[in-house]
Enzyme design. Structure first.
Site, mmCIF file in Angstrom:
data_model
loop_
_atom_site.group_PDB
_atom_site.id
_atom_site.type_symbol
_atom_site.label_atom_id
_atom_site.label_comp_id
_atom_site.label_asym_id
_atom_site.label_seq_id
_atom_site.Cartn_x
_atom_site.Cartn_y
_atom_site.Cartn_z
ATOM 1 N N HIS A 143 0.853 -1.190 0.000
ATOM 2 C CA HIS A 143 0.000 0.000 0.000
ATOM 3 C C HIS A 143 0.890 1.242 0.000
ATOM 4 O O HIS A 143 2.036 1.201 0.462
ATOM 5 C CB HIS A 143 -0.898 0.013 1.225
ATOM 6 C CG HIS A 143 -1.987 -1.017 1.190
ATOM 7 N ND1 HIS A 143 -3.093 -0.948 2.000
ATOM 8 C CD2 HIS A 143 -2.144 -2.139 0.448
ATOM 9 C CE1 HIS A 143 -3.875 -1.971 1.770
ATOM 10 N NE2 HIS A 143 -3.311 -2.728 0.821
ATOM 11 N N CYS A 156 -2.494 -0.399 7.474
ATOM 12 C CA CYS A 156 -1.709 0.834 7.393
ATOM 13 C C CYS A 156 -1.827 1.651 8.678
ATOM 14 O O CYS A 156 -0.835 2.232 9.135
ATOM 15 C CB CYS A 156 -2.132 1.647 6.180
ATOM 16 S SG CYS A 156 -1.728 0.810 4.619
ATOM 17 N N CYS A 191 -6.298 1.906 5.774
ATOM 18 C CA CYS A 191 -6.943 0.667 6.214
ATOM 19 C C CYS A 191 -6.352 0.245 7.562
ATOM 20 O O CYS A 191 -5.444 0.889 8.083
ATOM 21 C CB CYS A 191 -6.721 -0.430 5.169
ATOM 22 S SG CYS A 191 -4.993 -0.973 5.054
ATOM 23 N N GLU A 207 0.958 3.853 1.833
ATOM 24 C CA GLU A 207 1.430 4.252 3.149
ATOM 25 C C GLU A 207 2.619 3.399 3.598
ATOM 26 O O GLU A 207 3.622 3.914 4.111
ATOM 27 C CB GLU A 207 0.326 4.114 4.203
ATOM 28 C CG GLU A 207 -0.914 4.932 3.925
ATOM 29 C CD GLU A 207 -1.993 4.142 3.184
ATOM 30 O OE1 GLU A 207 -1.676 3.467 2.174
ATOM 31 O OE2 GLU A 207 -3.157 4.200 3.605
#
Length: 158
Positions: A54, A87, A84, A56
């Site tokens: 992801h 993260c 999410c 992040e």
């Protein structure tokens, strides 16, 4: 709102556009320390075959390498979509001081929309959260992306 929040969010939006051009969901992230970018990321799980890739996580990893430390204190993470649970956990464990995000994530958001990991009293670190910076631009990126995906699917289903 800090003076530079929109400035840095524009950088995250550029990375989200890059992700989209790569066939990924358009999410971008920038990690900033003392007004300097120390980490950048865009969604890459599809092309990297990595469910943890992801935006992040990638930005946090870069920041850790630059600082040569897993603790990223005094940093601000800018991301185009509310993080999410995975993260949000990484944000807490890396000791990011501040999170700024653009669009709410009503399906899997873990800072306010579905869960509130960052606001949990059980967590050993508190992260200051600022939402909805350039909300319209960030939301439109995602809306347009998924509209195109649905339209393409309808064309291939015929």
């Amino acid at each position: 709102m800090y003076d530079n929040d929109e400035h840095w969010m524009h950088h995250a939006i550029l990375l989200a556009n890059y992700a989209q051009n790569q066939g990924e969901i358009p999410i971008g992230a920038i990690l900033v320390l003392k007004n300097k970018i120390i980490g950048t990321g865009w969604n890459q799980p599809i092309q990297s075959h990595d469910p943890t890739a992801h935006a992040e996580i990638i930005a946090l990893r870069q920041g850790g390498q630059i600082l040569r430390n897993y603790r990223l204190t005094e940093t601000t993470l800018y991301v185009t979509l509310e993080p999410c649970a995975m993260c949000a956990g990484a944000i807490v464990y890396s000791r990011v001081s501040r999170l700024v995000y653009g669009a709410h994530n009503f399906k899997t958001g873990a800072t306010s929309s579905c869960l509130n990991i960052l606001g949990s009293a059980e967590m050993n670190h508190r992260v200051q959260v600022q939402c909805c910076i350039l909300h319209k631009e960030c939301s439109n990126l995602l809306t347009h992306f998924f509209y195109q995906k649905r339209t393409q699917k309808k064309l291939t289903d015929k």
